[in-house]
Each structure stands twice: as structure tokens, then as C-alpha cells.
Write a protein that holds these residues in place. Structure first.
Motif, PDB file in Angstrom:
ATOM      1  N   ARG A  86      44.665   9.852  29.605  1.00  0.00           N
ATOM      2  CA  ARG A  86      43.781  11.029  29.033  1.00  0.00           C
ATOM      3  C   ARG A  86      44.146  11.808  30.670  1.00  0.00           C
ATOM      4  NH1 ARG A  86      38.379   7.939  29.817  1.00  0.00           N
ATOM      5  NH2 ARG A  86      37.200  10.316  29.180  1.00  0.00           N
ATOM      6  N   TYR A  87      44.867  11.632  31.461  1.00  0.00           N
ATOM      7  CA  TYR A  87      45.065  12.535  32.535  1.00  0.00           C
ATOM      8  C   TYR A  87      46.283  13.311  32.099  1.00  0.00           C
ATOM      9  CZ  TYR A  87      46.554  14.624  36.532  1.00  0.00           C
ATOM     10  OH  TYR A  87      47.268  16.176  37.557  1.00  0.00           O
ATOM     11  N   ALA A  88      47.026  13.013  31.020  1.00  0.00           N
ATOM     12  CA  ALA A  88      48.320  13.694  30.988  1.00  0.00           C
ATOM     13  C   ALA A  88      47.861  14.478  29.580  1.00  0.00           C
ATOM     14  CB  ALA A  88      49.348  12.793  30.582  1.00  0.00           C
ATOM     15  N   GLN A  89      46.982  14.160  29.316  1.00  0.00           N
ATOM     16  CA  GLN A  89      46.382  15.136  27.660  1.00  0.00           C
ATOM     17  C   GLN A  89      45.052  16.422  28.677  1.00  0.00           C
ATOM     18  OE1 GLN A  89      43.401  11.978  25.845  1.00  0.00           O
ATOM     19  NE2 GLN A  89      45.086  10.588  24.976  1.00  0.00           N
ATOM     20  N   ALA A  90      44.589  15.878  29.806  1.00  0.00           N
ATOM     21  CA  ALA A  90      44.528  17.440  30.081  1.00  0.00           C
ATOM     22  C   ALA A  90      45.338  17.773  30.779  1.00  0.00           C
ATOM     23  CB  ALA A  90      43.278  16.904  31.650  1.00  0.00           C
ATOM     24  N   ALA A  91      46.767  17.239  31.842  1.00  0.00           N
ATOM     25  CA  ALA A  91      47.657  18.285  31.732  1.00  0.00           C
ATOM     26  C   ALA A  91      48.312  19.141  30.738  1.00  0.00           C
ATOM     27  CB  ALA A  91      48.802  17.409  32.058  1.00  0.00           C
ATOM     28  N   LEU A  92      48.401  18.427  29.185  1.00  0.00           N
ATOM     29  CA  LEU A  92      48.714  19.188  28.196  1.00  0.00           C
ATOM     30  C   LEU A  92      48.072  20.599  27.914  1.00  0.00           C
ATOM     31  CD1 LEU A  92      50.607  19.420  25.734  1.00  0.00           C
ATOM     32  CD2 LEU A  92      49.319  17.295  24.599  1.00  0.00           C
ATOM     33  N   LEU A  93      46.859  20.140  27.927  1.00  0.00           N
ATOM     34  CA  LEU A  93      45.998  21.221  27.711  1.00  0.00           C
ATOM     35  C   LEU A  93      46.270  22.109  28.778  1.00  0.00           C
ATOM     36  CD1 LEU A  93      42.647  19.186  26.640  1.00  0.00           C
ATOM     37  CD2 LEU A  93      44.366  20.375  24.771  1.00  0.00           C
ATOM     38  N   ALA A  94      46.048  22.233  29.818  1.00  0.00           N
ATOM     39  CA  ALA A  94      46.840  22.711  31.123  1.00  0.00           C
ATOM     40  C   ALA A  94      47.346  23.541  30.451  1.00  0.00           C
ATOM     41  CB  ALA A  94      46.252  22.043  32.268  1.00  0.00           C
ATOM     42  N   ALA A  95      48.681  23.053  30.159  1.00  0.00           N
ATOM     43  CA  ALA A  95      49.831  23.399  29.857  1.00  0.00           C
ATOM     44  C   ALA A  95      50.046  24.090  28.937  1.00  0.00           C
ATOM     45  CB  ALA A  95      51.138  23.048  30.091  1.00  0.00           C
ATOM     46  N   GLN A  96      49.144  24.264  27.857  1.00  0.00           N
ATOM     47  CA  GLN A  96      48.974  24.551  26.897  1.00  0.00           C
ATOM     48  C   GLN A  96      47.503  26.415  27.181  1.00  0.00           C
ATOM     49  OE1 GLN A  96      48.267  21.598  23.891  1.00  0.00           O
ATOM     50  NE2 GLN A  96      49.731  22.070  23.195  1.00  0.00           N
ATOM     51  N   TYR A  97      47.083  26.440  28.191  1.00  0.00           N
ATOM     52  CA  TYR A  97      46.401  27.290  28.720  1.00  0.00           C
ATOM     53  C   TYR A  97      45.236  27.019  27.589  1.00  0.00           C
ATOM     54  CZ  TYR A  97      50.111  29.727  30.780  1.00  0.00           C
ATOM     55  OH  TYR A  97      51.344  29.963  31.510  1.00  0.00           O
ATOM     56  N   GLN A  98      44.748  25.943  27.310  1.00  0.00           N
ATOM     57  CA  GLN A  98      43.419  25.775  27.080  1.00  0.00           C
ATOM     58  C   GLN A  98      42.848  25.318  28.387  1.00  0.00           C
ATOM     59  OE1 GLN A  98      43.040  23.313  23.150  1.00  0.00           O
ATOM     60  NE2 GLN A  98      45.659  23.266  22.897  1.00  0.00           N
ATOM     61  N   LEU A  99      42.377  26.258  29.376  1.00  0.00           N
ATOM     62  CA  LEU A  99      41.993  25.165  30.723  1.00  0.00           C
ATOM     63  C   LEU A  99      40.156  25.157  30.779  1.00  0.00           C
ATOM     64  CD1 LEU A  99      43.079  29.351  32.276  1.00  0.00           C
ATOM     65  CD2 LEU A  99      44.349  26.624  31.764  1.00  0.00           C
TER      66      LEU A  99
END
Length: 603
Positions: free
Chosen positions: A481-494
């Protein structure tokens, strides 16, 4: 060394009269070798009779005299040594070297008054020859009588009416005795004689400049020198160099402005200074220097100055400064419009694409720029970097398969080097986002093997994150779940990333991942412009997670944020906490540098 001595002795022995003996050389050589062996063994008393016999037989052979005198001196038989010197002096009474040596032995004997009389007598033998003063000065330096040596050299300048004489020796002695202002003044006089000595003077000054007090003394001397001789470029260059060594880039810029005009350099000197300031982290001063170049209008280096200015602004933009991002965009566009056929136009296109992708989040513009770059300049080095950015673009668009394919192709084409390592790291990140932690670790293991790689630290951090936060179930649910949040951050879906982190925190309970979540949350707040929320989280971090290995990162990022908010004193206190609470952190050198810059000591 031994061979050289033997050759020397053999040559000296060649002056022995022909009637001395049937085979005199071999006898003398054997005695001399024995005496030398005894001296090397520290058996001076045993060597003396042999050397005395050699000297009595051949007093004209200098090496016999010299070795016998050394033996007497080692045995503290100073009267015998003095008698030896006196005997030699009778052969050349006007030679100041014998009197200087006599003074040295008298000083070692403890008779300082007689020693001074001998040196004075040495100076009187030939007071109009600089070599006389040099002999006595060297004797005094050997005895570490630096102040008296200085007086001898200054006396030489007066007696010979030659103020430029012995300036370098005086500068060295002033430095040794802590008389730094006089040392700098002597170097100034030495430089005034010939401006081409600038590099040499800098090399001699460099060891003196470790402490601020010394640097300030030098700055005062050369500020005065520039006021007195404003058209002397060597003085200005040395003053600017001292400012830079002192970390005062603002004053150095003022000197470079004047120097650029004086030398009619058309911005060349300002540009060189700007690059130096930028490398040292003095970005604001570098910005001013580049603006000063552009204000000169059409100069041969206008393109390069604007490009470097755009790069500075781009770096600020990537740290979250949107105004800098807009300014960088305008400068790059101006380069394209004004110099459409410039050989470095592909680089401009590449930087525009990076701004579009990472700062403006204009996917369409980034895609268009990258395609143009790759299609028009397929063999240009920057086209490979563009292919890497295409992978990033696919990642941001959510096309993870396309991103993976782009990085794989890049890795296959380049195989090694920084770009290949960056591609491999992105592949590891894609595995991480996908929850394929073992695959990610396999990629990271390759990267961390090269400890000197720029990307090795990032790879190591990600490997530690994966290894320490797996479990508690077999699916590694919290880490996924943390990795999913990190992916959203990398996609600027802050916002989506923050919401995901909030959900993880609510469900997680006690888990080693909580400190990673807090740090990512602070970074997302900062990216959203919620700077105070981010700062509070970072400052609370050491209290909430006292055992976390991320404590140094949190404090360092807090200090950087305080700088951005104009909280200079608070930032200095936070950097001091990094140094005190995490002395082994790899961030310590950078924290020290930032601290010195905030104090106005170093850039």
C-alpha cells in the motif's frame, strides 16, 4: 646518497700531493669510510680521532673539516668546533660564512651576546652585497630565530636601497611568525613587481588561509591595494580570490564586475565566476552575475549566459519554486527564438521537455518536445536522455508497461554509465510500485555494488526500505500500500497519494513503516505548497520516531524548508541539530556547508 658522497670524497682526495704515499687514496678512503660508518651509528666520540687525523693531514679538504665539526657539535664540544671554524676563517677572513657559522656555534653554546657580535661582524664584512645578508639570514632561520632573520632582511633592503629585495623571504617569515598583515603586504609588493606572479603568490598564500582571521587580514591588505591602484588587474584578481576563499561571493561579484570592465572581457570573467559560484551553491550570486552578463547586450557569450541562467532557475523549479520554473521556461524559449540554429539547440529542447514534464506537468508539451528532439537529433547524446524522459512521461501517464519498455530499451542500448544506472533504478522502482519486491531487490543489488555511483545511495535507501518493512503478512500488505502511495506521488497525484497514506496510517498500527510514511507525507505537503504543515511534520519527526534512521533526513529537509521560508536563524539551529544528533550522517558535510553559508563564512 652514499655513492654521491664517495664520489665527492674521491674528487677531493685527488688534490692530495703526489708524494704523499704510494697508495694514499685507498688509505684515506678506508679511514674516511670507517669514520662515516661510526658517525652513522651515532658513535661520534670514536669517529673524532679518525676525522682529526684526516683533517690534520689535509685541512684543505672541506669534507674532512665539515664532518669533524659535525662530530664536535654532536658531542657538544663547541669550543673545539669554534676553534676549527677560526682556523678555517684564517684562510679567507673576508668570507661572512665563517663568521655566520661561528655565531651559530656560539648560539648553540649558549653565548647569545657573542653570537650576535659574530653575526654583526659577518654583516660588516661585505655590507653592500645581498649575499652577505642572505648567509646570515639563512643561519638565523636554521636556528629558528625568525624575528632576527626578518630584521636582517629589512636591514638589507635599507642598506642596498632595494625595497623589492627579499620580499618573498620576508613574506614567508611574516607568515611563520603570525604577522599576517605584513605577510600579505610583502606578497602584494612581490606581485606588484610582476603581475604574472599571481598564480605563484596564490600557491604560497593557500596554506595560510585556513582561518577567518588570516583571510580577513589578506582582504584588508588587497582592498587597500585596489583602492590605491584601481587599474591593477592582478590586485583585483587576488582580492576576488580571497573573497571566494572566505566564502564572500557577493563581494567577489563586485570585484568581478569591475574586473570584467577593466579587462574588456565582455562578460567572460563574469560567466566564469557565475559557474564557480553555482558549483559552490551560491546560486543567488551566480544568478546576479549571469544577469549582469545579459545586461551587457550582444556579447559573444550571451547564449551561454542565458542558458546557464535558465539551468539555475530550472534547478530551483525542480525544488518546488514555480516562479523560477516560469522564468526558466521563458529563458529557454528566448534561446530557441533568438538562436534557432545554435549547435546546442537540442539541449534547450531537452530542458524545456523536463520543465514541461516535472514542473509544469504539461504532458502534451513534454511529449511533443521529446518526440521532436528524438526525431530531429536521433544521434545526439541528449536524445538518449530524452528517451529516458519518455519513460518518465509514460510513468506519469500511468502507462507502466510503456515506461518499463522504454527503460529496458535504454538499458540494453547503453549497458553502463549514469544513464543506464538511472534506467535500472527506474526499473527497480517499477517493480517496487508493482509489489514485486524480490525483483526490485535484484535490480538494486546490481546498483549498490558500485558504491561510487551517483545513484547508489538512492538504490541503497530503497533496498533498506524494502528489506526492513516487509510483513507482517505473507503479502507484505502495508509495504504494497505504501508502494501504491509512492507511485501516486511519482505521478504527481499528490492528494490521492496523501489520502492513501492517511488510510495506511489508520489501518497500520505499530509497524516499522510509520516513519517512512511520515517522511513521504511531509514531502507531499511541501509539493502541494503546504509548507508549514510539511515543516511541522519534519520538526516533530525526531520526537515521534526517536529510533528512526531517517531522523537526519527529516531534520535536514526541515532546515532547507526553513531557509525557503526565510527563517534563517531557525535553519541554522536545525542544521546544528543535524551535526550534533547525527554526527555520522552522510548529510553532515552538506549541513556544514549550508551552515557556513548562512553565517556568511563559506558558500
Amino acid at each position: 646518497m652514499k655513492l654521491r658522497w664517495l664520489i665527492k670524497v674521491a674528487l677531493l682526495l685527488s688534490v692530495v700531493p703526489a708524494g704523499y704515499a704510494q697508495d694514499p687514496d685507498s688509505v684515506l678512503m678506508a679511514r674516511y669510510r670507517t669514520a662515516e660508518s661510526l658517525l652513522r651509528a651515532g658513535q661520534y666520540a670514536q669517529a673524532v680521532p679518525l676525522l682529526e687525523a684526516l683533517y690534520r693531514t689535509h685541512p684543505q679538504v672541506y669534507v674532512f673539516y665539515d664532518r669533524l665539526k659535525q662530530a664536535y657539535e654532536n658531542l657538544k664540544r663547541y669550543d673545539d668546533a669554534l676553534a676549527l671554524v677560526e682556523a678555517q676563517r684564517k684562510t679567507d677572513p673576508r668570507n661572512p660564512a665563517w663568521l655566520a657559522e661561528k655565531g651559530r656555534l656560539l648560539d648553540l653554546k649558549g653565548d647569545e651576546a657573542a653570537a650576535r657580535q659574530a653575526w654583526e661582524a659577518a654583516l660588516q664584512t661585505a655590507p653592500h652585497q645581498s649575499s652577505t645578508y642572505r648567509i646570515v639570514y639563512q643561519t638565523l632561520v636554521a636556528l629558528r630565530r625568525f624575528d632576527e632573520a626578518i630584521e636582517v632582511l629589512r636591514r638589507a633592503q635599507r642598506a642596498l636601497n632595494a625595497p623589492a629585495l627579499f620580499q618573498l623571504e620576508l613574506a614567508y617569515l611574516y607568515g611563520l611568525t603570525g604577522r599576517y598583515a605584513e605577510a600579505f603586504e610583502a606578497y602584494r609588493a612581490f606581485l606588484q613587481e610582476d603581475p604574472r606572479r599571481l598564480g605563484f603568490v596564490q600557491s604560497r598564500l593557500e596554506p595560510l588561509l585556513d582561518t577567518p582571521t588570516v583571510r580577513k587580514a589578506g582582504i584588508a591588505v588587497f582592498e587597500r591595494a585596489v583602492r590605491q591602484e584601481p587599474l591593477n588587474p592582478a590586485f583585483r584578481q587576488l582580492l576576488a580570490w580571497l573573497y571566494l576563499r572566505h566564502g564572500d561571493y557577493a563581494r567577489a561579484l563586485d570585484v568581478y564586475r569591475a574586473l570584467d570592465r577593466l579587462e574588456q572581457a565582455q562578460g567572460q570573467l563574469l560567466l566564469q565566476f557565475a559557474l564557480q559560484a553555482s558549483d559552490a551553491g551560491a546560486t543567488e550570486v551566480a544568478h546576479q552575475a549571469l544577469q549582469a552578463v545579459l545586461e551587457q547586450g550582444a556579447t559573444p557569450i550571451a547564449w551561454e549566459a542565458r542558458f546557464e541562467l535558465a539551468r539555475l532557475l530550472e534547478a530551483q523549479a525542480l525544488q518546488g519554486d514555480t516562479a523560477a520554473g516560469q522564468a526558466a521556461w521563458q529563458h529557454y524559449q528566448a534561446l530557441l527564438n533568438t538562436y534557432p540554429t545554435h549547435p546546442r539547440t537540442p539541449e534547450v529542447c531537452y530542458h524545456l521537455a523536463r520543465l514541461a514534464l516535472h514542473v509544469r506537468h504539461d504532458i502534451a508539451a513534454a511529449d511533443s518536445l521529446l518526440n521532436t528532439l528524438i526525431n530531429h537529433y536521433p544521434d545526439h547524446e541528449v536524445a538518449w536522455q530524452a528517451r529516458f524522459e519518455q519513460g518518465q512521461l509514460a510513468l506519469q501517464n500511468g502507462h507502466l508497461g510503456a515506461a518499463r519498455l522504454a527503460f529496458l530499451r535504454l538499458l540494453e542500448a547503453r549497458r553502463s554509465g549514469p544513464l543506464a544506472e538511472a534506467a535500472r533504478y527506474q526499473l527497480a522502482l517499477l517493480d517496487f510500485y508493482d509489489g514485486a519486491f524480490d525483483a526490485a531487490l535484484a535490480q538494486l543489488d546490481i546498483l549498490v555494488e558500485d558504491a561510487a555511483s551517483d545513484i547508489a545511495n538512492d538504490a541503497l535507501s530503497l533496498r533498506v526500505l524494502i528489506q526492513e518493512n516487509r510483513g507482517p503478512d505473507s503479502l507484505d500488505t502495508p509495504l504494497r500500500r505504501y508502494a501504491q502511495a509512492a507511485l501516486l506521488a511519482a505521478q504527481y497525484q499528490l492528494k490521492a497519494a496523501l489520502d492513501t497514506l492517511q488510510h495506511i496510517k489508520r489501518d497500520l498500527g505499530p509497524h516499522p513503516l510509520t516513519d517512512e510514511i511520515a517522511l513521504l507525507e511531509a514531502r507531499l505537503f511541501r509539493q502541494q505548497g503546504q509548507l508549514n504543515e510539511a515543516l511541522n511534520l519534519l520538526l516533530e519527526f525526531p520526537l515521534r520516531y526517536p529510533q528512526s534512521p531517517l531522523g537526519d533526513q527529516a531534520l535536514f529537509e526541515a532546515a532547507r524548508l526553513q531557509e525557503a521560508l526565510g527563517q534563517r536563524e531557525a535553519a541554522m539551529r536545525t542544521y546544528l541539530r543535524v551535526l550534533a544528533e547525527h554526527p555520522g550522517s552522510p548529510l553532515v558535510p552538506e549541513a556544514r556547508r549550508r551552515l557556513r553559508q548562512l553565517r556568511g563564512e563559506e558558500a
